[in-house]
Write an enzyme that holds these catalytic residues in place. Sequence first.
Site, PDB file in Angstrom:
ATOM      1  N   ASP A   1       5.193 -10.432  19.712  1.00  0.00           N
ATOM      2  CA  ASP A   1       5.833 -10.324  18.401  1.00  0.00           C
ATOM      3  C   ASP A   1       7.321 -10.649  18.507  1.00  0.00           C
ATOM      4  O   ASP A   1       7.817 -11.495  17.761  1.00  0.00           O
ATOM      5  CB  ASP A   1       5.604  -8.943  17.792  1.00  0.00           C
ATOM      6  CG  ASP A   1       6.259  -8.813  16.430  1.00  0.00           C
ATOM      7  OD1 ASP A   1       5.689  -9.302  15.443  1.00  0.00           O
ATOM      8  OD2 ASP A   1       7.358  -8.227  16.354  1.00  0.00           O
TER       9      ASP A   1
ATOM     10  N   LYS B   1       7.027 -14.347  10.099  1.00  0.00           N
ATOM     11  CA  LYS B   1       6.499 -14.723  11.405  1.00  0.00           C
ATOM     12  C   LYS B   1       5.720 -13.567  12.023  1.00  0.00           C
ATOM     13  O   LYS B   1       6.050 -12.397  11.774  1.00  0.00           O
ATOM     14  CB  LYS B   1       7.627 -15.195  12.321  1.00  0.00           C
ATOM     15  CG  LYS B   1       8.643 -14.115  12.730  1.00  0.00           C
ATOM     16  CD  LYS B   1       8.196 -13.352  13.947  1.00  0.00           C
ATOM     17  CE  LYS B   1       9.099 -12.194  14.267  1.00  0.00           C
ATOM     18  NZ  LYS B   1       8.578 -11.324  15.319  1.00  0.00           N
TER      19      LYS B   1
ATOM     20  N   ARG C   1       0.821  -1.212   0.000  1.00  0.00           N
ATOM     21  CA  ARG C   1       0.000   0.000   0.000  1.00  0.00           C
ATOM     22  C   ARG C   1       0.855   1.262   0.000  1.00  0.00           C
ATOM     23  O   ARG C   1       0.449   2.286  -0.541  1.00  0.00           O
ATOM     24  CB  ARG C   1      -0.928  -0.001   1.216  1.00  0.00           C
ATOM     25  CG  ARG C   1      -2.059  -1.006   1.142  1.00  0.00           C
ATOM     26  CD  ARG C   1      -2.960  -0.896   2.345  1.00  0.00           C
ATOM     27  NE  ARG C   1      -2.245  -1.179   3.590  1.00  0.00           N
ATOM     28  CZ  ARG C   1      -2.752  -0.967   4.805  1.00  0.00           C
ATOM     29  NH1 ARG C   1      -3.963  -0.439   4.936  1.00  0.00           N
ATOM     30  NH2 ARG C   1      -2.053  -1.261   5.876  1.00  0.00           N
TER      31      ARG C   1
END
Length: 308
Positions: free
Chosen positions: A168, A90, A37
């Site tokens: 994360d 990941k 984007r």
Amino acid sequence: MSPIRIAIVGVGKIVRDQHLPALAKNADYQLVAAASRHGTVDGIDNFKSIEAMLDAVSSIEAVSLCMPPQYRYEAARTALEAGKHVFLEKPPGATLSEVADLQALAEAKGLSLFASWHSRYAPAVEAAKAFLASTTIRNVKIIWKEDVRHWHPNQEWIWAAGGLGVFDPGINALSIITHILPRPIFITSATLEFPENRDAPIAASIAFSDAQKLDVSAEFDWRQTGKQSWDIVAETEAGEMILSEGGAKLSVNGKIAHDEPEQEYPMLYRRFAEIIKEGRSDVDLSPLRHVADAFMLGRRKFVEVFYD
């Protein structure tokens, strides 16, 4: 064999820092297109969406999906339906169920799906696995603490539901520990700390065990300043093992046993090419399963608001 014609989807910091350099040095690939984007890659065709890219560049054989996990399923399914092999950054998805669905689709279409865990390819990880297999483990401590403002500045998606928050980076530790321990572990309790203004945790304390009641603990925290901590410490009958710097360095009883330059992403792309050539997939969901279990079992603790 001719190089695999690959495209990148989601051009952000990790792509510029890791994916593009790894692909540029690997003769198994030819990077032919990108879709994002906001970002673009010089020297190739760029598109705003994966659909537009696949419609315009029919020669693409594989795609590497590097957008946030909340948006990865639709892109992966689009690529697989179009007959393309898929590399998943990941974590491989926002939920276990959606990745299982992608795995079934890849199998049905005879395509390769790769759930990449880059920290498993850190240089000292295999040496740590071999050491732990040679002795009796008494306990293990995971200390994974870093400064979110440094590593993820202004990344709002990571604080949204499905963005994983501190998991994360924490899932990198989980990807290592599930690879190096000789037996599967499972979570017995967890406390997750949520800033009052965020939908994802900023810290987590987790207790694990296994069938033989091994004591494993993990401390994840995104509020660390100064020196960052990415360590796994194991007390064993052969002494203390420290796997440090995110898996880059191994010491045993205070002596360096393994220390080599990091080559995680080049090794990931070598692995992806390997499974494509072999006609199979590589999808281990155990690190993501531990994250899901932590959210299922974890006690929520609300802490002060957090702003970037």
